[in-house]
Write a protein that holds these residues in place. Sequence first.
Motif, PDB file in Angstrom:
ATOM      1  N   SER A 140      -1.678   2.518  -7.017  1.00  0.00           N
ATOM      2  CA  SER A 140      -2.485   1.481  -6.371  1.00  0.00           C
ATOM      3  C   SER A 140      -2.136   0.088  -6.858  1.00  0.00           C
ATOM      4  CB  SER A 140      -3.975   1.770  -6.604  1.00  0.00           C
ATOM      5  OG  SER A 140      -4.263   1.808  -7.991  1.00  0.00           O
ATOM      6  N   ILE A 141      -2.030  -0.090  -8.179  1.00  0.00           N
ATOM      7  CA  ILE A 141      -1.709  -1.413  -8.724  1.00  0.00           C
ATOM      8  C   ILE A 141      -0.292  -1.830  -8.332  1.00  0.00           C
ATOM      9  CG2 ILE A 141      -1.381  -2.745 -10.828  1.00  0.00           C
ATOM     10  CD1 ILE A 141      -4.284  -2.283 -10.134  1.00  0.00           C
ATOM     11  N   GLY A 142       0.643  -0.895  -8.428  1.00  0.00           N
ATOM     12  CA  GLY A 142       2.012  -1.220  -8.048  1.00  0.00           C
ATOM     13  C   GLY A 142       2.131  -1.619  -6.597  1.00  0.00           C
ATOM     14  N   THR A 143       1.415  -0.911  -5.732  1.00  0.00           N
ATOM     15  CA  THR A 143       1.441  -1.251  -4.311  1.00  0.00           C
ATOM     16  C   THR A 143       0.782  -2.602  -4.053  1.00  0.00           C
ATOM     17  OG1 THR A 143       1.369   1.088  -3.743  1.00  0.00           O
ATOM     18  CG2 THR A 143       0.758  -0.464  -2.023  1.00  0.00           C
ATOM     19  N   PHE A 144      -0.332  -2.857  -4.725  1.00  0.00           N
ATOM     20  CA  PHE A 144      -1.054  -4.116  -4.531  1.00  0.00           C
ATOM     21  C   PHE A 144      -0.220  -5.317  -4.991  1.00  0.00           C
ATOM     22  CE2 PHE A 144      -3.918  -7.364  -6.317  1.00  0.00           C
ATOM     23  CZ  PHE A 144      -4.574  -7.747  -5.158  1.00  0.00           C
TER      24      PHE A 144
END
Length: 281
Positions: A140-144
Motif C-alpha cells: 500500500s505505501i509503495g503504491t501510494f
Amino acid sequence: MMSGGNYTSIDNQKLSGSVPAVPDPGQVTVKFSDSNLQTFPPSDTRGKISGVSGPPSDVDDTFSKPASGSSDEAQSSGWFRAFTVAAYKPYFDVDTSDVLERIKDSLFPFRDTFTEKTSDNPDLYGPFWICSTLIFVAASIGTFVTYISHKVNNKDWNYDINLVPWSAGLFYGYVTIVPLCLYIILKYFSAPSGLVQLFCLYGYSLFVFIPALCLSVVPLEIFRWVIAGVAGFMSATFVALNLRAHIKSAGERWFLIVAAIFLLQLALAVALKIYLFTVTV
C-alpha cells in the motif's frame, strides 16, 4: 322371552331381583419378585448426571479409543505430529499483552533479554501477523508513494501487481528460511537452540520495518536512506545480541556467526530500500 330369526329379546318385565353387591376386598398389594436388573442410573455413573466429566463406567468405549496401530496413535509422536493442528496450537496461545510486550522489546535491541523472556513460551502468532502486516504496508505505501510521484511530475501511473507477491515471498521466506538455516548451523556446532524460538526472534525483529515503511512517504531520498539504515541497524542488533549468549558455546567461531547474522539483517534493509523505499518516475 321372544326369539325371531337369529335374535333373542328379553322381556324386561319378567326380570326381578337385584344384582348382588361385590364385597370390597380393600387395598390390594401387588408384590414383584426380586430382580437382578441394574439400577439406572448406576451409582458410579459419571457425566452430566453426577457433575463429573467422563462417560459411564459400563459404556462401550470402542469408538472413543483409537485402535492400536491407528493413524491417531501414529500422529501423536514422531514426524506425523508436525502435520497436525495440535502441534502448533501452543505457539498461538498468547495474550495481546504478551505480543505487545515482545514488540516493545524488539524496539529496544540493546536489552538482549528477548530470548530469556520467550524461552518457555515462544509464539508464532506475533511473527505471522507482523509479516502479514509488512506485506500489506509495503504494497500500500509503495503504491501510494509511486502514485504521488507520478502525479506530481504529470506522468502516467500504472499499478505494479508484482509488488504484493514479491513482498510476501521476501518476508515469509526470510523469516522461515534464515532461522531454519541458522538452526542447522547451530546444531552442527552443538550450540543450544530451538527452531520455534528462532522463528519467534526473527519474526519480531521485522516489526521495526513497519514504521520505517510508513515514514518512506516523505519525498526525500536521503531521508529514506536514513530511515532504512536505522531500521536495519536496530533489527540486526536485536537479533545479534539476543543470539550472542547462545552462540558463544559454539567455540571460537561464534563471533563469525554473530557477524554473519548482523550483516544478513542489514542486507534485508538494503533490499527493502532499493525495491520499496526507492521511487522511480
